[in-house]
Design a protein around this motif. Structure first.
Motif, PDB file in Angstrom:
ATOM      1  N   ASP A 198       0.845  -1.191   0.000  1.00 32.53           N
ATOM      2  CA  ASP A 198       0.000   0.000   0.000  1.00 32.53           C
ATOM      3  C   ASP A 198       0.881   1.241   0.000  1.00 32.53           C
ATOM      4  O   ASP A 198       2.119   1.158  -0.014  1.00 32.53           O
ATOM      5  CB  ASP A 198      -0.955  -0.010   1.198  1.00 32.53           C
ATOM      6  CG  ASP A 198      -0.229  -0.117   2.538  1.00 32.53           C
ATOM      7  OD1 ASP A 198       1.005   0.138   2.591  1.00 32.53           O
ATOM      8  OD2 ASP A 198      -0.891  -0.452   3.533  1.00 32.53           O
ATOM      9  N   ALA A 199       0.234   2.408   0.029  1.00 37.63           N
ATOM     10  CA  ALA A 199       0.985   3.665  -0.043  1.00 37.63           C
ATOM     11  C   ALA A 199       1.983   3.781   1.105  1.00 37.63           C
ATOM     12  O   ALA A 199       3.105   4.273   0.915  1.00 37.63           O
ATOM     13  CB  ALA A 199       0.008   4.843  -0.029  1.00 37.63           C
ATOM     14  N   ARG A 200       1.583   3.319   2.277  1.00 36.09           N
ATOM     15  CA  ARG A 200       2.458   3.420   3.440  1.00 36.09           C
ATOM     16  C   ARG A 200       3.702   2.556   3.278  1.00 36.09           C
ATOM     17  O   ARG A 200       4.821   2.966   3.621  1.00 36.09           O
ATOM     18  CB  ARG A 200       1.704   3.007   4.708  1.00 36.09           C
ATOM     19  CG  ARG A 200       2.529   3.081   5.989  1.00 36.09           C
ATOM     20  CD  ARG A 200       3.070   4.474   6.206  1.00 36.09           C
ATOM     21  NE  ARG A 200       3.932   4.552   7.380  1.00 36.09           N
ATOM     22  CZ  ARG A 200       4.872   5.458   7.537  1.00 36.09           C
ATOM     23  NH1 ARG A 200       5.108   6.359   6.592  1.00 36.09           N
ATOM     24  NH2 ARG A 200       5.607   5.472   8.631  1.00 36.09           N
ATOM     25  N   ARG A 201       3.531   1.360   2.726  1.00 33.91           N
ATOM     26  CA  ARG A 201       4.672   0.463   2.524  1.00 33.91           C
ATOM     27  C   ARG A 201       5.672   1.060   1.542  1.00 33.91           C
ATOM     28  O   ARG A 201       6.882   1.046   1.779  1.00 33.91           O
ATOM     29  CB  ARG A 201       4.154  -0.890   2.009  1.00 33.91           C
ATOM     30  CG  ARG A 201       5.255  -1.911   1.730  1.00 33.91           C
ATOM     31  CD  ARG A 201       5.989  -2.289   2.984  1.00 33.91           C
ATOM     32  NE  ARG A 201       6.939  -3.368   2.735  1.00 33.91           N
ATOM     33  CZ  ARG A 201       8.027  -3.580   3.457  1.00 33.91           C
ATOM     34  NH1 ARG A 201       8.310  -2.783   4.478  1.00 33.91           N
ATOM     35  NH2 ARG A 201       8.824  -4.583   3.191  1.00 33.91           N
TER      36      ARG A 201
ATOM     37  N   GLU B 172      11.291   6.875   3.162  1.00 36.38           N
ATOM     38  CA  GLU B 172      11.806   7.023   4.527  1.00 36.38           C
ATOM     39  C   GLU B 172      13.168   6.356   4.695  1.00 36.38           C
ATOM     40  O   GLU B 172      14.066   6.909   5.344  1.00 36.38           O
ATOM     41  CB  GLU B 172      10.806   6.469   5.534  1.00 36.38           C
ATOM     42  CG  GLU B 172       9.529   7.301   5.648  1.00 36.38           C
ATOM     43  CD  GLU B 172       8.582   6.755   6.700  1.00 36.38           C
ATOM     44  OE1 GLU B 172       8.976   5.826   7.443  1.00 36.38           O
ATOM     45  OE2 GLU B 172       7.439   7.251   6.771  1.00 36.38           O
ATOM     46  N   LEU B 173      13.331   5.171   4.124  1.00 37.29           N
ATOM     47  CA  LEU B 173      14.625   4.496   4.255  1.00 37.29           C
ATOM     48  C   LEU B 173      15.741   5.292   3.588  1.00 37.29           C
ATOM     49  O   LEU B 173      16.792   5.510   4.210  1.00 37.29           O
ATOM     50  CB  LEU B 173      14.557   3.074   3.697  1.00 37.29           C
ATOM     51  CG  LEU B 173      15.873   2.291   3.749  1.00 37.29           C
ATOM     52  CD1 LEU B 173      16.398   2.180   5.184  1.00 37.29           C
ATOM     53  CD2 LEU B 173      15.712   0.904   3.128  1.00 37.29           C
ATOM     54  N   PRO B 174      15.600   5.770   2.339  1.00 41.70           N
ATOM     55  CA  PRO B 174      16.645   6.636   1.785  1.00 41.70           C
ATOM     56  C   PRO B 174      16.922   7.872   2.633  1.00 41.70           C
ATOM     57  O   PRO B 174      18.079   8.292   2.762  1.00 41.70           O
ATOM     58  CB  PRO B 174      16.088   7.024   0.407  1.00 41.70           C
ATOM     59  CG  PRO B 174      15.245   5.854   0.019  1.00 41.70           C
ATOM     60  CD  PRO B 174      14.598   5.412   1.308  1.00 41.70           C
ATOM     61  N   ARG B 175      15.877   8.443   3.233  1.00 44.37           N
ATOM     62  CA  ARG B 175      16.089   9.606   4.109  1.00 44.37           C
ATOM     63  C   ARG B 175      16.957   9.223   5.309  1.00 44.37           C
ATOM     64  O   ARG B 175      17.868   9.966   5.695  1.00 44.37           O
ATOM     65  CB  ARG B 175      14.740  10.153   4.577  1.00 44.37           C
ATOM     66  CG  ARG B 175      14.857  11.399   5.450  1.00 44.37           C
ATOM     67  CD  ARG B 175      13.504  11.970   5.818  1.00 44.37           C
ATOM     68  NE  ARG B 175      12.845  12.557   4.662  1.00 44.37           N
ATOM     69  CZ  ARG B 175      11.716  12.119   4.118  1.00 44.37           C
ATOM     70  NH1 ARG B 175      11.124  11.031   4.606  1.00 44.37           N
ATOM     71  NH2 ARG B 175      11.175  12.714   3.079  1.00 44.37           N
ATOM     72  N   ARG B 176      16.700   8.047   5.873  1.00 44.59           N
ATOM     73  CA  ARG B 176      17.495   7.599   7.024  1.00 44.59           C
ATOM     74  C   ARG B 176      18.918   7.249   6.609  1.00 44.59           C
ATOM     75  O   ARG B 176      19.870   7.487   7.363  1.00 44.59           O
ATOM     76  CB  ARG B 176      16.807   6.395   7.670  1.00 44.59           C
ATOM     77  CG  ARG B 176      15.530   6.772   8.418  1.00 44.59           C
ATOM     78  CD  ARG B 176      14.751   5.571   8.879  1.00 44.59           C
ATOM     79  NE  ARG B 176      13.537   5.977   9.575  1.00 44.59           N
ATOM     80  CZ  ARG B 176      12.535   5.166   9.859  1.00 44.59           C
ATOM     81  NH1 ARG B 176      12.611   3.883   9.505  1.00 44.59           N
ATOM     82  NH2 ARG B 176      11.467   5.617  10.485  1.00 44.59           N
TER      83      ARG B 176
END
Length: 322
Positions: A81-84, A91-95
């Motif tokens: 879904d959109a959240r996944r 989010e992972l690239p940002r982290r």
């Protein structure tokens, strides 16, 4: 290239081939994994350290980066879904960018996707573009020496493309196919792995985006037909393929989404196929990295039904035991 490379997603399909290349070059590789038993083929490889870790945890990421000269991010999802999609592609690239800035590790090679676009028709394409934007901003801020790679569909021994299509034709008398005329420019996984290595070796590739495509354009119908022929289904003729109207194709995809496990096809996949998955011609490709891409028509017959790619690493396991 550096003496030590952190490969996020190293236990996956592309990761296995990348690690094979890095092993040949004598590079030390760290592969984090949530479950150590998820990648048993890695355990005995020389110069590979398998580390239990949750890469979505910023503290784990920071600890993993220490002592490395470069990071390769191969982590992606095709369904969800959109959240996944947001969690994995944005989010992972940002982290990763934040952890690189905090640890002083600047070199990052990131696998994105051909067709990534902020206005793309699918969540997959839009989230991939958002992840690129996050990393590009970090590069502008001076925290990253970033190279982006955008492959078309990737094929190879043990893939979930040609071997999946071949397997379905061994089971069913005909293949109903949504988006049968969608166009792709398939790229061999070994060419993708070689491109990753070239980018790690050559710091002048930082700041650039490359489209990784093979030399041939295929429709989905042609890919499915070829897989069946190469697998010897029906004496090398393959199964009949029935193209589905758009509405029926979406109904088929919805039904697949409701089945347990990873779906073979989702409605978001169909949305992605509304845009041809072929090189734009506006960005450099494999040739600019000194790689002559292999044609699927030459490689495909040799890989359909081939042994798992991890078998090619047996020589390294044997050398580790000497």
């Amino acid at each position: 290239m550096g003496k030590r490379i952190l490969v996020l997603g190293g236990s996956g399909f592309v990761g296995r081939h990348l690690i094979e290349h890095l092993q040949r070059l004598g590079v030390r590789v760290t592969v984090p994994t949530r479950r150590r038993d998820a990648a048993p083929w890695l355990w005995s490889l020389p110069r590979v350290d398998v580390v239990p870790a949750d890469v979505t945890d910023p503290a784990h990421l920071g600890a993993l980066l220490a002592g490395h000269q470069a990071v390769v991010n191969l982590i992606a999802v095709l369904h969800g879904d959109a959240r996944r999609f947001e969690q994995v592609h944005v989010e992972l690239p940002r982290r990763i960018a934040a952890a690189c800035a905090a640890s002083g590790v600047r070199r990052l090679v990131h696998i994105s996707a051909l067709g990534a676009a902020a206005d793309g028709p699918s969540r997959y394409q839009r989230s991939k573009a958002q992840g690129e934007a996050v990393l590009q901003q970090a590069a502008v801020d001076g925290a990253l020496a970033l190279t982006l790679l955008r492959p078309s569909v990737i094929y190879g021994s043990g893939d979930h493309l040609l071997n999946l299509f071949a397997g379905l034709q061994r089971l069913f008398p005909l293949i109903p196919l949504a988006s049968a005329e969608a166009r792709f420019q398939p790229v061999w996984v070994r060419d993708v792995a070689q491109a990753l290595v070239r980018c790690l070796q050559d710091d002048t590739t930082a700041g650039r985006t490359y489209e990784l495509c093979g030399p041939e354009v295929w429709t989905l119908r042609e890919l499915v037909r070829a897989a069946g022929m190469w697998a010897g289904v029906r004496g090398g003729r393959g199964r009949p393929i029935v193209g589905l109207p758009a509405a029926l194709g979406r109904l088929q995809a919805l039904a697949m989404e409701c089945l347990p496990g990873e779906p073979l096809m989702s409605r978001d996949n169909l949305d992605s196929m509304r845009v041809d998955n072929v090189a734009s011609g506006q960005l450099p490709g494999l040739a600019e990295l000194g790689i002559t891409p292999a044609p699927l028509s030459a490689v495909g017959p040799m890989i359909v039904g081939a042994d798992h790619p991890a078998a090619r690493l047996d020589a390294y396991r044997r050398s580790a035991g000497r």
